[in-house]
Design a protein around this motif. Structure first.
Motif, PDB file in Angstrom:
ATOM      1  N   ASP A   1       0.811  -1.222   0.000  1.00  0.00           N
ATOM      2  CA  ASP A   1       0.000   0.000   0.000  1.00  0.00           C
ATOM      3  C   ASP A   1       0.843   1.270   0.000  1.00  0.00           C
ATOM      4  O   ASP A   1       0.476   2.256  -0.643  1.00  0.00           O
ATOM      5  CB  ASP A   1      -0.950   0.020   1.202  1.00  0.00           C
TER       6      ASP A   1
ATOM      7  N   TRP B   1       1.842   1.957  -3.517  1.00  0.00           N
ATOM      8  CA  TRP B   1       0.679   2.387  -4.293  1.00  0.00           C
ATOM      9  C   TRP B   1       0.314   3.847  -3.978  1.00  0.00           C
ATOM     10  O   TRP B   1      -0.043   4.606  -4.878  1.00  0.00           O
ATOM     11  CB  TRP B   1      -0.532   1.486  -4.040  1.00  0.00           C
ATOM     12  N   ASN B   2       0.394   4.229  -2.714  1.00  0.00           N
ATOM     13  CA  ASN B   2       0.099   5.615  -2.342  1.00  0.00           C
ATOM     14  C   ASN B   2       1.072   6.565  -3.031  1.00  0.00           C
ATOM     15  O   ASN B   2       0.672   7.630  -3.515  1.00  0.00           O
ATOM     16  CB  ASN B   2       0.145   5.787  -0.830  1.00  0.00           C
ATOM     17  N   HIS B   3       2.345   6.191  -3.112  1.00  0.00           N
ATOM     18  CA  HIS B   3       3.344   6.994  -3.815  1.00  0.00           C
ATOM     19  C   HIS B   3       3.009   7.076  -5.306  1.00  0.00           C
ATOM     20  O   HIS B   3       3.055   8.153  -5.901  1.00  0.00           O
ATOM     21  CB  HIS B   3       4.736   6.389  -3.611  1.00  0.00           C
TER      22      HIS B   3
ATOM     23  N   GLU C   1       0.063   6.695  -6.764  1.00  0.00           N
ATOM     24  CA  GLU C   1      -1.138   7.504  -6.971  1.00  0.00           C
ATOM     25  C   GLU C   1      -0.824   8.989  -6.885  1.00  0.00           C
ATOM     26  O   GLU C   1      -1.340   9.791  -7.653  1.00  0.00           O
ATOM     27  CB  GLU C   1      -2.223   7.113  -5.966  1.00  0.00           C
TER      28      GLU C   1
END
Length: 108
Positions: free
Chosen positions: A95, A98-100, A102
């Motif tokens: 996660d 993925w946050n990076h 996004e």
């Protein structure tokens, strides 16, 4: 000369980022970078086609996001130290990464 990806191809990438999954119709396994062999030159990152945008510089490491990697050989052909391999046993991206992704995708 690098081809410019169409807006449809780039929107497919945005959709893959939102879904956090590889398309079922991608038959080739993703690639992976062997960290102990990589010299962090970012050549692979620059050679990854924009419609995939699967390679990220994560500080001391360069990583391939398997959910975004189609398995094409573009990065392999450009790597000066041959540290990119087929990743048959890939694991889902965490996660935090993925946050990076996004955050960087929204700025594109």
């Amino acid at each position: 000369m690098k081809k410019i990806a169409s807006s449809a191809a780039l929107s497919g990438r945005v959709e893959r980022i939102a879904q956090r999954d590889r398309p079922d119709n991608w038959k080739k396994p993703p690639r992976r970078i062997e960290k102990s062999e990589c010299i962090t030159c970012d050549t692979c990152l620059r050679s990854c086609p924009a419609e995939f945008g699967a390679i990220f510089d994560r500080g001391l490491d360069v990583v391939i996001i398997p959910e975004l990697c189609s398995g094409c050989p573009a990065c392999v052909l450009e790597c000066p130290v041959d540290c990119i391999y087929v990743d048959e046993d890939w694991t889902p991206t965490d996660d935090a990464m993925w946050n990076h992704i996004e955050l960087t995708a929204k700025g594109a």
